[in-house]
Each structure stands twice: as C-alpha cells, then as structure tokens.
Enzyme design. Structure first.
Site, mmCIF file in Angstrom:
data_model
loop_
_atom_site.group_PDB
_atom_site.id
_atom_site.type_symbol
_atom_site.label_atom_id
_atom_site.label_comp_id
_atom_site.label_asym_id
_atom_site.label_seq_id
_atom_site.Cartn_x
_atom_site.Cartn_y
_atom_site.Cartn_z
ATOM 1 N N LYS A 1 -22.663 9.566 10.801
ATOM 2 C CA LYS A 1 -22.390 8.166 11.169
ATOM 3 C C LYS A 1 -23.671 7.453 11.575
ATOM 4 O O LYS A 1 -23.961 6.353 11.111
ATOM 5 C CB LYS A 1 -21.372 8.107 12.313
ATOM 6 C CG LYS A 1 -19.966 8.497 11.929
ATOM 7 C CD LYS A 1 -19.263 7.493 11.067
ATOM 8 C CE LYS A 1 -19.220 7.684 9.609
ATOM 9 N NZ LYS A 1 -18.916 8.866 8.909
ATOM 10 N N TRP B 1 0.911 -1.157 0.000
ATOM 11 C CA TRP B 1 0.000 0.000 0.000
ATOM 12 C C TRP B 1 0.943 1.197 0.000
ATOM 13 O O TRP B 1 1.571 1.504 1.019
ATOM 14 C CB TRP B 1 -0.865 -0.063 1.259
ATOM 15 C CG TRP B 1 -1.673 1.164 1.539
ATOM 16 C CD1 TRP B 1 -1.287 2.260 2.263
ATOM 17 C CD2 TRP B 1 -3.004 1.446 1.101
ATOM 18 N NE1 TRP B 1 -2.287 3.182 2.299
ATOM 19 C CE2 TRP B 1 -3.355 2.714 1.603
ATOM 20 C CE3 TRP B 1 -3.929 0.755 0.334
ATOM 21 C CZ2 TRP B 1 -4.598 3.292 1.372
ATOM 22 C CZ3 TRP B 1 -5.171 1.333 0.102
ATOM 23 C CH2 TRP B 1 -5.480 2.586 0.602
ATOM 24 N N GLU C 1 -25.955 6.953 8.548
ATOM 25 C CA GLU C 1 -25.575 6.042 7.453
ATOM 26 C C GLU C 1 -25.440 4.594 7.897
ATOM 27 O O GLU C 1 -25.567 3.701 7.083
ATOM 28 C CB GLU C 1 -24.327 6.527 6.719
ATOM 29 C CG GLU C 1 -23.046 6.536 7.441
ATOM 30 C CD GLU C 1 -21.882 6.985 6.527
ATOM 31 O OE1 GLU C 1 -20.955 7.595 7.061
ATOM 32 O OE2 GLU C 1 -21.884 6.708 5.310
HETATM 33 C C1 AGP Z 1 -18.663 8.854 5.015
HETATM 34 O O1 AGP Z 1 -18.863 7.916 6.032
HETATM 35 C C2 AGP Z 1 -19.201 8.388 3.676
HETATM 36 N N1 AGP Z 1 -18.589 7.172 3.294
HETATM 37 C C3 AGP Z 1 -19.131 9.486 2.626
HETATM 38 O O2 AGP Z 1 -19.784 10.633 3.116
HETATM 39 C C4 AGP Z 1 -17.706 9.905 2.200
HETATM 40 O O3 AGP Z 1 -17.082 10.603 3.248
HETATM 41 C C5 AGP Z 1 -17.833 10.825 0.975
HETATM 42 O O4 AGP Z 1 -18.430 10.099 -0.070
HETATM 43 C C6 AGP Z 1 -16.479 11.367 0.514
HETATM 44 O O5 AGP Z 1 -15.655 10.312 0.099
HETATM 45 P P1 AGP Z 1 -14.090 10.605 -0.149
HETATM 46 O O6 AGP Z 1 -13.531 11.030 1.176
HETATM 47 O O7 AGP Z 1 -13.537 9.310 -0.637
HETATM 48 O O8 AGP Z 1 -13.985 11.710 -1.164
#
Ligand code: AGP
Length: 609
Positions: A485, A74, A488
């Site tokens: 959080k 990674w 979702e």
């Molecule tokens: C957060 O828990 C979600 N998975 C979502 O809001 C995420 O933060 C958003 O889609 C941005 O993603 P990124 O940081 O990969 O740009």
C-alpha cells in the site's frame, strides 16, 4: 454496489431516471432496467450489459410516463442476464421492485413460495422479495403497509423500492443498511442510492435513516418507522460538487473504500453464517471433497497474494492442511508438483488478472479442482473455476486494493471454518469464531477511529527515505500488504520481512530517519517483537507499533503505538491491524500530494502478462 433511481412528477420520468443511472455508473454494474408507470400498467424494460443496451431498448419503447424507477445491478445472486436484471414483478404483476444489498434468507423464503405454487423467472433474491411483498399486498390496504409487513419477513442488508399499478402515483422505499437518499423538488420528488444522481435536479436531500419507510408522491413525501408511525422529515442542503459526491464526500475513492470496510465485512458474511448450520456457502464443493483434499495451493498476484498468505496461516493453524501460496506468474512457469487430491484456490478482485487466469487454466489442464475467490461476478476467473465464492465487496474503484483485501481474507477465514465444520476438526471452536466474526464490523469501525492518530504519525513520517514493515505469524503477512500500500500510493521505498529476519541482513538498512512499522498483535510473540524493536532503535531507527487495546508490553517499547480492538483470536487481531496501516499509506500519500486513486505506472486490473 448497484444503482437505484426513481422519479414522480410532471416531467417525463424515463429520461430523468435514465440520466440518474448514468450518474451512478462509476459504482460499477453489469445489467440495468426500468419500471415505467403507464396509466394503470407497469411496464418493465431491462437488459444485461451497460446502459447503452437499456438505452436502445427504451428507444424502441418510448414513454411519456410521469413515474418510473430504475436500477443498475452489480450481480450477487445469479449472473448478469436480462432475466436477473431488476426490476422484478411479484407473482400477480401488480408491483415491481428494485433492490440493493442481500436478502440472506431468500433461499428458505423461495422454497416456501415454490411450495405455494409460485414461479420464478430469475435466480435473484430480489424476485423473492417481490413475491413476499406481493403476497402481503393481497392483504394490505396500501403499498406502504404491504412493504412494512413484507420486510419483517426479510433478513439481510437491503434498500428496496416498490411501485404498484393499483397506486400509480406512489413510490415506496425502505432502507436497511443499504443507502437511499430522497431528493425534494417543486411538484416532483425523486430518490437514488447515492447523492450524485440527484444533484442536477435538487440539492434538498433527505438521507433515509435505518429501517425507515418512505412514500413519495409528486406533491409530498412521508416517512414512517417499521410500525407505521409517521417520522419527522430532516432536509439537508447539499453543497457537494458531483465529483465529490461520487466519492461519498471523501477526497479519494481509496479513503472511501477503506471506510466501507465495516459494511463490506457485513456484506461478505451475509447469508453465510447461520445460527443452526454455522458457516455455509451456496453451490460449493460437497462435503466428501473437503474430507479428500490433502493440500491447498493458493494462487494470486499482489494484494490478493497477500490475502492468500493469511489463508495459508489459517488453513495450516486451524485445519493442519498443508498450504502453499504462489505468485500466479511464478506458478505457471514453475512446472509445479500438484497432488491429484489438491485444491487450487485463485484469489482475484477483478477476476481478469492474466497471470492468475493462466495459472487457473494450467490447473484445469491437470484436472485439479479449482475454487475462485473473486469480487467481480461474471469475470473470467469466476466463470472458469469449478466453484467460485464471491467476496461481495462491491466495485473497488481505487487502484490500491483495500476493502477487497479484507473481504478476501474474510472469505478465506469463513472457508477454513466451513472445512473445519465438515471435517469436525478437533479443537476448533467454530461457534466462538462465529461470535467474534459477527463483532468484526464494529471492531473494524473502531479501528477506523484511529484515523486522527494515524494522520499525526503520517505527518511525522512523511519524508522517511525508507519504511520497514515487520511482524511475526499473521502479522508478517499483513506487513507485506501494508508495505505494498505505501509503495503503490505514496511511492515510499519499503523493506518488508518477518521480524525475526531483520538480523539476517535487512538490519543493515536501518539508520536515523528510517521508520520501522511493527505488527504486534499476537500475544504469544510480543517479547520477541520487543527485542526486534530495540535492535532497530539501537541503530537510530524510529519504531511504530500496531498492537491491540489490551497491550501493556509493546507501548513501552515503541516510539508510537496504535491500538486496534482485541479479539480472542490472534488472527483476527492481525486482520484488524491492516485498517490503520491502509490509513497510514493513504495519509502519507496525501501529505506528499500523490495521485492516490490512479498511481503512476499501475492499472486496476493487469490483464496482460
Ligand atoms: C493491489 O493494491 C494492486 N492493485 C494489485 O497488486 C492487485 O492486487 C493485483 O494486480 C491483483 O489483482 P486482482 O486481485 O484483480 O487479481
């Protein structure tokens, strides 16, 4: 994080270590390689890309060797290329090494080695470690002795595995903060960075302890401490199934990643805090740029946007630098007014979010300086920003972002302090911030120890029809992330707002059964927060407060209080407060039997508009 595998025994080693790497694929990687002991020669085969690339290379070079080590990388230092893939040779091609983690002092070591005539093929810190151990090997009477001496010159968090053509039946491994496990077989032994890779071959496992060196041969394993003293071997029989093992024994990746945060905070700061130089970043803008910037625009989505709000709080408070935070989707359609001397910061875990990438391209078309704060190396946003700071949080598997958020906030904190150093900003006690940041991993661990109390609170709240998240200052920004959080992963409707806003409308939603979670970690606003709590309780709402251990005010007003460790900086108190709030969302979701790691309707990376 990267995957490590190794085998020594009577069977063909290549197939075994390749299979072990496949069982570590879930951890995320962008290149892979293998070192094979062919009689008294080490053959290194490695490729950028996924394991199938390495697989086709191995087909071109069949081997019946009985000792091999393998690695899936990674990328941290240097992009995902064939040259940067592990294993790496030392200067004499006598040893080959694979590595997880970060060697913080690799730049100064590399300068020393270059001055002594060493040549490097890659940009990695790992190759520097290989040359250091190779140097020691010229003077040592065994490979383990060379490793013992070599690691004393390395600083950082790492797991290293080394083989030598002069001792072809031996694998030497050492761990310092980055996990390594050993699998014991009959007439064979193996190792890996994580238990799932070993389970098909053995359930007799040794978890390598901190600063321990292991020497694996086909008929024996020896352990020793950093001074070469033999250590007792403690074998554990592992009953986990493979799926559970991939989650490190946690029920969900989200819980595993919440608990990884102390280590992520360490990795995120690794190599960026220097006793003499203070806060520093590799290949970031030069100092004159920081003295020229007149405005910062932080552009992101979702959790990353909430991290940006924390950045705004700090940039304005510490640097007095006007800072705006935009939702990427709004920014790109809003025809924003952009100062030519402004800096656009793009925060993104995946580095592939379509709206954020489009906003980045808009800023570049207007010749605005762009800085990425990204987790995935080699991602589009990382590649297209003028400069990028990597959060080094390791792959985040769960759709709900937790450790990446904390790492994003931490990078924004380090960046604010770096700019304060360059600008010699008045009144900023950078040394005191650094002292406290170095304590943050332990304090985050203490915040995690609240989990049993959080479970009780989640049990009491699991049927709530609506949950408020409220706070003032940085606590208000954390409230937005905590609400996301719970929404979702537990599908609970939430209402999030600055606590002072309640009276301007949201209070109408409060009634018996509604829960209000208050972030109350800033001593300067506690009295106001107590008044807001009483407004809620007067209407039959239940109040949960997240405050700090030295609080004596909030606990008297709230129905339930969770206390995180205190710090001298209200901002860092707020940073710590997200830990119990992440756990709250997780346990409410778990009690409601939600599909936590893959919530309905959501994707880990939104690569469409
Ligand atoms: C957060 O828990 C979600 N998975 C979502 O809001 C995420 O933060 C958003 O889609 C941005 O993603 P990124 O940081 O990969 O740009």
């Amino acid at each position: 994080m990267c995957g490590i595998a190794g085998y020594v025994g009577p069977k063909p080693a290549v197939g075994i270590v390749f299979d072990q790497l496949k069982r570590l694929e879930y951890r995320g990687y962008d290149s892979a390689g293998i070192a094979v002991m062919e009689k008294d020669q080490i053959k290194v085969l490695k490729r950028a890309g996924k394991l199938k690339e390495l697989g086709s290379l191995l087909e071109e070079h069949p081997s019946d060797a009985h000792l091999a080590i393998a690695h899936s990388r990674w990328a941290t230092h240097g992009g995902p290329t064939d040259e940067n893939a592990h294993p790496h040779y030392d200067a004499y091609e006598q040893i080959a090494i694979i590595h997880n983690g970060i060697i913080e002092n690799y730049l100064e070591l590399k300068e020393e080695l270059l001055a002594n005539g060493h040549k490097f093929r890659s940009q990695t810190d790992t190759e520097v470690a290989a040359h250091i151990i190779g140097e020691e090997y010229q003077r040592a009477d065994s490979l383990e002795e060379a490793v013992k001496r070599g690691v004393k010159r390395l600083r950082g968090a790492y797991a290293l595995v080394v083989v030598s053509k002069k001792e072809p039946g031996k694998i030497v491994a050492v761990r310092n903060a980055s996990p390594l496990v050993i699998g014991l077989g009959k007439g064979e032994n193996m190792l890996a960075s994580d238990i799932p890779a070993l389970l098909p071959y053995t359930r007799e496992i040794i978890i390598l302890e901190e600063d321990t060196i292991a020497v694996l041969e086909d008929d024996k394993v020896r352990l020793m401490d950093g001074d070469g003293r033999e250590l007792p071997i403690k074998v554990q029989h592992v009953e986990w199934d493979v799926a559970a093992a991939e989650r490190g024994g946690y029920e969900h990746f989200m819980l595993k990643e919440i608990h990884e945060q102390p280590e992520v905070i360490r990795q995120c700061m690794a190599g960026r805090i220097d006793e003499a130089e203070g806060i520093r970043f590799e290949s970031i803008f030069s100092e004159h740029v920081w003295n020229e910037i007149d405005r910062v625009n932080i552009i992101a989505c979702g959790t990353a946007y909430h991290a940006g709000l924390m950045g705004k709080h700090l940039f304005e408070k510490v640097l007095r630098l006007p800072t705006d935070v935009y939702y990427s989707s709004e920014f790109r359609y809003g025809d924003p007014v952009l100062s030519p001397k402004s800096l656009a910061i793009f925060v993104s875990q995946s580095g592939e979010t379509a709206d954020t990438l489009a906003a980045l391209r808009l800023c570049k078309s207007r010749r605005i300086r762009t800085l990425g704060i990204v987790n995935v190396i080699g991602s589009s946003i990382a590649r297209e920003c003028d400069r990028t700071i990597f959060t080094q949080a390791g792959p985040e598997i769960s759709v709900a972002s937790t450790k990446a958020y904390t790492a994003q906030v931490l990078v924004l904190t380090l960046l604010a302090l770096h700019i304060a150093q360059v600008q010699e900003a008045p009144g900023i006690r950078v040394e005191e911030w650094i002292e406290e940041l170095l304590r943050l991993p332990e304090k985050a661990k203490a915040a995690l120890d609240l989990e049993s109390e959080v479970k009780e609170v989640a049990e009491e709240c699991k049927n709530m029809p609506l949950c408020f998240f409220l706070g003032r200052g940085a606590d208000a920004a954390v409230a937005l992330e905590a609400a996301l959080k719970l929404k979702e992963v537990a599908y609970v409707p939430t209402q999030e707002s600055p606590a002072g806003e309640m009276k301007h409308g949201p209070l109408a939603l409060v009634q018996p059964g509604v829960v209000s979670v208050f972030g109350a970690t800033d001593p300067s606003t506690l009295d106001k927060v107590v008044s807001n709590m009483k407004e809620v309780q007067a209407r039959g709402g239940a109040v949960i407060a997240i405050t700090t251990q030295d609080d004596t005010t909030i606990q008297k007003a709230a129905d339930r209080t969770l206390k995180v460790p205190s710090t001298p900086f209200e901002f860092l108190n707020a940073v710590l407060s997200i830990v119990p709030l992440q756990l709250f969302a997780y346990h409410v979701a778990r009690l409601n039997n939600c599909e936590i790691d893959q919530p309905r309707n959501l994707a880990k990376s939104v690569t469409v508009e």
